[in-house]
Design a protein around this motif. Structure first.
Motif, mmCIF file in Angstrom:
data_model
loop_
_atom_site.group_PDB
_atom_site.id
_atom_site.type_symbol
_atom_site.label_atom_id
_atom_site.label_comp_id
_atom_site.label_asym_id
_atom_site.label_seq_id
_atom_site.Cartn_x
_atom_site.Cartn_y
_atom_site.Cartn_z
ATOM 1 N N THR A 286 -17.484 46.711 43.461
ATOM 2 C CA THR A 286 -18.313 47.392 42.458
ATOM 3 C C THR A 286 -17.718 47.327 41.051
ATOM 4 O OG1 THR A 286 -17.230 49.501 42.969
ATOM 5 C CG2 THR A 286 -19.292 48.984 44.149
ATOM 6 N N LYS A 287 -16.425 47.010 40.964
ATOM 7 C CA LYS A 287 -15.785 46.951 39.648
ATOM 8 C C LYS A 287 -14.557 46.053 39.719
ATOM 9 C CE LYS A 287 -14.314 49.954 35.824
ATOM 10 N NZ LYS A 287 -14.052 51.360 35.400
ATOM 11 N N ILE A 288 -14.306 45.329 38.624
ATOM 12 C CA ILE A 288 -13.119 44.480 38.533
ATOM 13 C C ILE A 288 -12.444 44.682 37.177
ATOM 14 C CG2 ILE A 288 -13.907 42.710 40.152
ATOM 15 C CD1 ILE A 288 -14.854 41.036 37.764
ATOM 16 N N ASP A 289 -11.145 44.491 37.142
ATOM 17 C CA ASP A 289 -10.394 44.576 35.891
ATOM 18 C C ASP A 289 -10.384 43.184 35.263
ATOM 19 O OD1 ASP A 289 -8.424 44.735 33.863
ATOM 20 O OD2 ASP A 289 -7.446 46.395 34.890
ATOM 21 N N VAL A 290 -11.321 42.938 34.383
ATOM 22 C CA VAL A 290 -11.504 41.587 33.844
ATOM 23 C C VAL A 290 -10.330 41.151 32.973
ATOM 24 C CG1 VAL A 290 -14.022 41.691 33.985
ATOM 25 C CG2 VAL A 290 -12.884 42.472 31.913
ATOM 26 N N GLU A 291 -9.706 42.077 32.262
ATOM 27 C CA GLU A 291 -8.585 41.714 31.395
ATOM 28 C C GLU A 291 -7.395 41.225 32.215
ATOM 29 O OE1 GLU A 291 -7.624 44.880 28.743
ATOM 30 O OE2 GLU A 291 -9.543 44.789 27.673
ATOM 31 N N LYS A 292 -7.097 41.921 33.293
ATOM 32 C CA LYS A 292 -5.974 41.522 34.131
ATOM 33 C C LYS A 292 -6.269 40.210 34.852
ATOM 34 C CE LYS A 292 -3.877 46.050 34.859
ATOM 35 N NZ LYS A 292 -3.538 47.106 35.842
ATOM 36 N N MET A 293 -7.523 40.031 35.259
ATOM 37 C CA MET A 293 -7.895 38.799 35.954
ATOM 38 C C MET A 293 -7.785 37.589 35.040
ATOM 39 S SD MET A 293 -11.072 39.817 38.447
ATOM 40 C CE MET A 293 -10.775 40.758 39.957
ATOM 41 N N GLU A 294 -8.241 37.730 33.810
ATOM 42 C CA GLU A 294 -8.143 36.607 32.877
ATOM 43 C C GLU A 294 -6.684 36.301 32.558
ATOM 44 O OE1 GLU A 294 -9.690 34.921 28.547
ATOM 45 O OE2 GLU A 294 -10.331 36.914 29.201
ATOM 46 N N ALA A 295 -5.895 37.343 32.307
ATOM 47 C CA ALA A 295 -4.478 37.141 31.998
ATOM 48 C C ALA A 295 -3.756 36.465 33.163
ATOM 49 C CB ALA A 295 -3.821 38.483 31.672
ATOM 50 N N ASP A 296 -4.136 36.845 34.375
ATOM 51 C CA ASP A 296 -3.512 36.270 35.559
ATOM 52 C C ASP A 296 -3.848 34.787 35.699
ATOM 53 O OD1 ASP A 296 -2.084 36.758 38.233
ATOM 54 O OD2 ASP A 296 -3.977 35.868 38.897
ATOM 55 N N PHE A 297 -5.094 34.442 35.382
ATOM 56 C CA PHE A 297 -5.463 33.021 35.446
ATOM 57 C C PHE A 297 -4.596 32.202 34.501
ATOM 58 C CE2 PHE A 297 -7.625 29.309 33.751
ATOM 59 C CZ PHE A 297 -7.926 28.611 34.918
ATOM 60 N N TRP A 298 -4.465 32.671 33.271
ATOM 61 C CA TRP A 298 -3.688 31.901 32.293
ATOM 62 C C TRP A 298 -2.211 31.859 32.651
ATOM 63 C CZ3 TRP A 298 -6.580 28.681 30.342
ATOM 64 C CH2 TRP A 298 -7.859 28.990 29.851
ATOM 65 N N GLN A 299 -1.721 32.925 33.242
ATOM 66 C CA GLN A 299 -0.328 32.929 33.696
ATOM 67 C C GLN A 299 -0.119 31.883 34.794
ATOM 68 O OE1 GLN A 299 1.080 36.748 35.048
ATOM 69 N NE2 GLN A 299 3.118 36.001 35.509
ATOM 70 N N HIS A 300 -1.093 31.800 35.706
ATOM 71 C CA HIS A 300 -1.005 30.797 36.768
ATOM 72 C C HIS A 300 -1.095 29.392 36.170
ATOM 73 C CE1 HIS A 300 -1.535 28.850 40.660
ATOM 74 N NE2 HIS A 300 -2.592 28.246 40.192
ATOM 75 N N PHE A 301 -1.949 29.220 35.176
ATOM 76 C CA PHE A 301 -2.110 27.895 34.594
ATOM 77 C C PHE A 301 -0.836 27.445 33.860
ATOM 78 C CE2 PHE A 301 -3.857 24.255 32.541
ATOM 79 C CZ PHE A 301 -4.871 23.851 33.374
ATOM 80 N N GLU A 302 -0.110 28.386 33.295
ATOM 81 C CA GLU A 302 1.135 28.036 32.625
ATOM 82 C C GLU A 302 2.129 27.406 33.612
ATOM 83 O OE1 GLU A 302 2.723 31.390 30.594
ATOM 84 O OE2 GLU A 302 1.021 31.544 29.206
ATOM 85 N N THR A 303 2.113 27.874 34.860
ATOM 86 C CA THR A 303 2.998 27.276 35.868
ATOM 87 C C THR A 303 2.568 25.845 36.192
ATOM 88 O OG1 THR A 303 1.706 28.090 37.774
ATOM 89 C CG2 THR A 303 3.396 29.556 36.885
ATOM 90 N N ILE A 304 1.259 25.596 36.117
ATOM 91 C CA ILE A 304 0.748 24.238 36.363
ATOM 92 C C ILE A 304 1.220 23.291 35.265
ATOM 93 C CG2 ILE A 304 -1.334 22.821 36.480
ATOM 94 C CD1 ILE A 304 -2.773 25.221 37.724
ATOM 95 N N LEU A 305 1.130 23.753 34.024
ATOM 96 C CA LEU A 305 1.527 22.914 32.888
ATOM 97 C C LEU A 305 3.021 22.583 32.917
ATOM 98 C CD1 LEU A 305 -0.538 24.554 30.003
ATOM 99 C CD2 LEU A 305 -1.024 22.408 31.197
ATOM 100 N N LYS A 306 3.811 23.462 33.524
ATOM 101 C CA LYS A 306 5.268 23.247 33.576
ATOM 102 C C LYS A 306 5.688 22.294 34.675
ATOM 103 C CE LYS A 306 6.369 27.801 31.648
ATOM 104 N NZ LYS A 306 6.907 29.151 31.950
ATOM 105 N N GLN A 307 4.776 22.014 35.588
ATOM 106 C CA GLN A 307 5.119 21.157 36.730
ATOM 107 C C GLN A 307 5.193 19.683 36.327
ATOM 108 O OE1 GLN A 307 2.156 22.209 39.661
ATOM 109 N NE2 GLN A 307 3.144 24.127 40.145
#
Length: 307
Positions: A286-307
């Motif tokens: 019924t509800k999601i924390d959109v700010e944390k979800m977006e930040a988490d995506f970009w944090q995960h993507f940063e690990t991809i760029l470092k590989q």
């Protein structure tokens, strides 16, 4: 002494590896990847993620799209293969799904995807369920159940679809994913034994990315980064005339992946199924924390760029 110490260290390391493997969520993602843009972002978040033991990505059909060809599942399959190539992960299976929806509620649309789901469900340990995320039509999962109903207690289905009003528990199935196989959707809703969670379009619509931020984070980095940017820029939305420059995009599919990885960022409740379906309770976000979800995506993507 040295030999004993080595054995202790080795045993400790094996224990840690075993615990990590057990805490990862066993997962199959069923995706109509060629239908839109957000599917690609969802898959990128799930692949090589520490939260998931991603066993496979199955391709799904989306035949109701006005842009659809006569082989939408093949289109999805090709993009799945490209994403895996760009992320350099050869350990994830990519079974092809059914190209057409169910003809009736008794006969499966058998495919390598539905067979794969059955196989992996039966391989799960006794106290563990196989998690299946459906990002598009429910054809492949419904077909797996129709083909072998003994998998039902061994799976947990997470579906992205239909609209829902939690205030009065009213449903609207006139939604793209649901329309692509309404028989399959109703089959999942009607099965009393099936563990079903739904990320509705009502809830997931609030996770919105801006092109400005996407360009800042991705553009010019090559590989999967520029592939995502190019998809955004070349795919034209057919369902709305608003935001014709496509400055923003709803990340419907990413919402359900983030919710599975971080349930603490969500609110969930049990609701009775629609009145036309078998009376039972299902779990709905019924509800999601959109700010944390977006930040988490970009944090995960940063690990991809470092590989």
């Amino acid at each position: 002494m040295k030999t004993s110490l080595k054995i202790i260290i080795l045993s400790f390391s094996l224990c840690i590896t075993l615990v990590n493997a057990q805490t990862k969520i066993p997962l199959i993602i069923d995706a109509d990847t060629a239908n839109e843009v957000d599917d690609l972002f969802a898959l990128v978040r799930a692949i090589n993620a520490p939260e998931f033991d991603l066993l496979g990505i199955t391709s799904a059909q989306f035949h109701t799209s006005p842009l659809a060809t006569d082989s939408t599942v093949v289109e999805s399959q090709k993009i799945n293969e490209k994403i895996i190539e760009l992320l350099n992960n050869k350990n994830i299976a990519l079974p092809l799904g059914a190209n057409k929806p169910l003809k009736n509620n008794k006969i499966a649309q058998r495919s390598p995807a539905s067979n794969f789901i059955i196989e992996k469900a039966h391989l799960q340990q006794k106290n563990q369920k196989l998690n299946i995320v459906i990002l598009g039509s429910c054809t492949n999962v419904a077909s797996a159940i129709l083909s072998d109903s003994t998998i039902i207690p061994k799976i947990k289905v997470h579906y992205l679809g239909f609209w829902h009003n939690p205030e009065n528990n009213s449903y609207n199935k006139n939604e793209f994913n649901s329309r692509n196989d309404s028989l399959a959707v109703n089959m999942l809703l009607n099965n009393k034994q099936l563990d079903l969670s739904v990320m509705t379009a009502t809830t997931s619509q609030h996770l919105v990315f801006s092109k400005k931020i996407v360009d800042k984070k991705l553009k010019g980095n090559g590989g999967i980064a520029d592939y995502l940017v190019n998809r955004w820029e070349t795919y034209k939305r057919w369902w709305t005339t608003k935001d014709q420059k496509q400055k923003k995009w709803i990340m419907w599919d990413l919402a359900i992946i983030e919710a599975l990885a971080h349930p603490e960022w969500t609110q969930q409740r049990m609701f009775l199924t629609p009145t036309e379906n078998t009376k039972r309770q299902i779990n709905i976000y019924t509800k999601i924390d959109v700010e944390k979800m977006e930040a988490d995506f970009w944090q995960h993507f940063e690990t991809i760029l470092k590989q």
